[in-house]
Write an enzyme that holds these catalytic residues in place. Structure first.
Site, PDB file in Angstrom:
ATOM      1  N   LYS A   1       0.842  -1.181   0.000  1.00 17.66           N
ATOM      2  CA  LYS A   1       0.000   0.000   0.000  1.00 17.66           C
ATOM      3  C   LYS A   1       0.887   1.244   0.000  1.00 17.66           C
ATOM      4  O   LYS A   1       2.048   1.170   0.432  1.00 17.66           O
ATOM      5  CB  LYS A   1      -0.947  -0.010   1.203  1.00 17.66           C
ATOM      6  CG  LYS A   1      -0.250   0.000   2.578  1.00 17.66           C
ATOM      7  CD  LYS A   1       0.170   1.395   2.993  1.00 17.66           C
ATOM      8  CE  LYS A   1       1.123   1.407   4.154  1.00 17.66           C
ATOM      9  NZ  LYS A   1       1.859   2.691   4.244  1.00 17.66           N
TER      10      LYS A   1
ATOM     11  N   TYR B   1      -3.100   4.906   6.925  1.00 16.07           N
ATOM     12  CA  TYR B   1      -3.459   4.124   8.108  1.00 16.07           C
ATOM     13  C   TYR B   1      -4.630   4.774   8.847  1.00 16.07           C
ATOM     14  O   TYR B   1      -5.511   4.076   9.363  1.00 16.07           O
ATOM     15  CB  TYR B   1      -2.268   3.992   9.054  1.00 16.07           C
ATOM     16  CG  TYR B   1      -1.205   3.030   8.583  1.00 16.07           C
ATOM     17  CD1 TYR B   1      -1.366   1.657   8.722  1.00 16.07           C
ATOM     18  CD2 TYR B   1      -0.031   3.489   7.994  1.00 16.07           C
ATOM     19  CE1 TYR B   1      -0.394   0.767   8.303  1.00 16.07           C
ATOM     20  CE2 TYR B   1       0.949   2.616   7.561  1.00 16.07           C
ATOM     21  CZ  TYR B   1       0.767   1.250   7.721  1.00 16.07           C
ATOM     22  OH  TYR B   1       1.737   0.383   7.291  1.00 16.07           O
TER      23      TYR B   1
END
Length: 367
Positions: free
Chosen positions: A132, A217
């Site tokens: 990611k 996140y």
């Protein structure tokens, strides 16, 4: 929570429950299934985290390495038992199609290279685990999904927190209503970035600044804790462009997400200050995690019935890294979809683009 969001939440929890670990149990009943082979592409810092975890895997092994330096690749090969025939440069990578010991390519490269090498891995007939953020843009993410679908290959994004005990337990607690109806989520991630010459501060390689690297996140936490998708975003950027580190990318972005149920998430993404926590406040208490998304040492506190207590997460058979690696192997073996497939990465990319748009245009953006 809307009916659609509630259904999505239940489906996702069902997928998480399968990690505990129904596919593993089913496969364990078979007589010695072959461990699937991974090619690790990119031998930077994160490869040093990932490679030792194969020793704990039940269904995965490392069988190839891809690096710009063959000397470096050979050093790692000696350490992890990779044969000479499993070593590739980026120029020779496409010949990996002829290596039957490689089933999956794990792309651990700067963000700006994810798109190219995912397409090349799929064209070589390999399944893909991609770090990611999925790509530099949503359009690239869409192309990656399409390429893997056309090649009939699995595509999974490296969202390790979905395989980490405390994060999974936090999802369960919030979605099960154990702190009542969620009202407010706060999620903060950041660190004080150093070397101004590193690729994370190069827009072409990183796609952006802190939001792409660490703020994702916060975005992920808001989404997986609520089990909903945001319908509005608003954002404010704070960047000192005289700082040599931030000539091309942003430092800090504060962003707010509004969800269909009325839950609001206040999020922080920063390259100038340290954060690693989230909190969900419900009508009957709260859940707090700090550190929340670290490689180890994560912890949860709960406030219920007038008491605040530490809440240890139930033990898991695998840590977040080996669990992630084995999950994709199991999905390949059972022809099932990963819980964090390419579509999950695409959803984040679309929201990230809306956050950037909101900060740039100084207005709320509807999703």
């Amino acid at each position: 929570m809307t009916l659609v969001a509630n259904r999505r939440s239940l489906l996702k929890l069902g997928g998480l429950a399968s990690l505990g670990w129904a596919p593993t149990a089913a496969l364990a009943s078979q007589s010695g299934p072959r461990k699937l082979g991974y090619a690790i592409m990119g031998l930077g810092m994160y490869a040093d985290v990932i490679l030792p975890r194969f020793a704990e895997c039940r269904h995965s092994r490392v069988t190839a390495l891809v690096s710009g330096s063959m000397d470096k690749a050979r050093r790692y090969a000696t350490q992890y038992g990779v044969p000479e025939g499993g070593l590739y440069t980026y120029d020779t990578f496409d010949t990996i199609r002829d290596n039957p010991d490689v089933d999956i390519v794990y792309v651990i490269l700067p963000n700006g290279l994810h798109h190219e090498y995912t397409l090349r891995a799929a064209a070589a007939g390999k399944h893909v685990l991609c770090e990611k953020p999925m790509a530099n843009t949503a359009a690239e993410a869409e192309a990656m999904i399409a390429a893997c679908r056309a090649a009939d290959r699995k595509l999974m994004i490296g969202y390790r927190c979905h395989f980490e005990a405390n994060n999974r337990e936090a999802m369960r607690i919030v979605r099960a209503g154990e702190i009542g109806t969620p009202r407010i989520v706060t999620a903060e991630t950041g660190f004080n970035i150093g070397d101004p010459t590193q690729w994370r501060l190069n827009r072409a390689l990183a796609g952006g600044g802190s939001l792409m690297d660490i703020g994702i996140y916060s975005l992920q936490a808001a989404r997986y804790l609520t089990g909903e998708e945001p319908i509005e975003v608003s954002a404010v950027e704070s960047t000192d462009r005289s700082d040599i580190r931030f000539r091309e990318v942003e430092d800090t972005i504060n962003f707010m997400l509004k969800f269909p149920s009325g839950v609001v998430a206040d999020c922080v993404s920063s390259y100038g200050s340290g954060h690693n926590r989230y909190r969900v406040v419900g009508t009957e208490g709260w859940l707090d995690a700090e550190p929340a998304t670290a490689y180890d040492g994560n912890r949860i506190r709960l406030r219920r019935d007038g008491q605040t207590v530490d809440h240890p997460a139930p033990a898991m058979p695998l840590n977040q890294f080996s669990g992630m690696l084995d999950h994709l192997s199991q999905c390949v073996m059972t022809d099932s979809e990963p819980i964090v497939a390419g579509e999950e990465g695409l959803r984040d990319m679309r929201i990230i683009e809306a956050i950037y748009q909101s900060a740039r245009e100084r207005r709320t953006v509807t999703l």
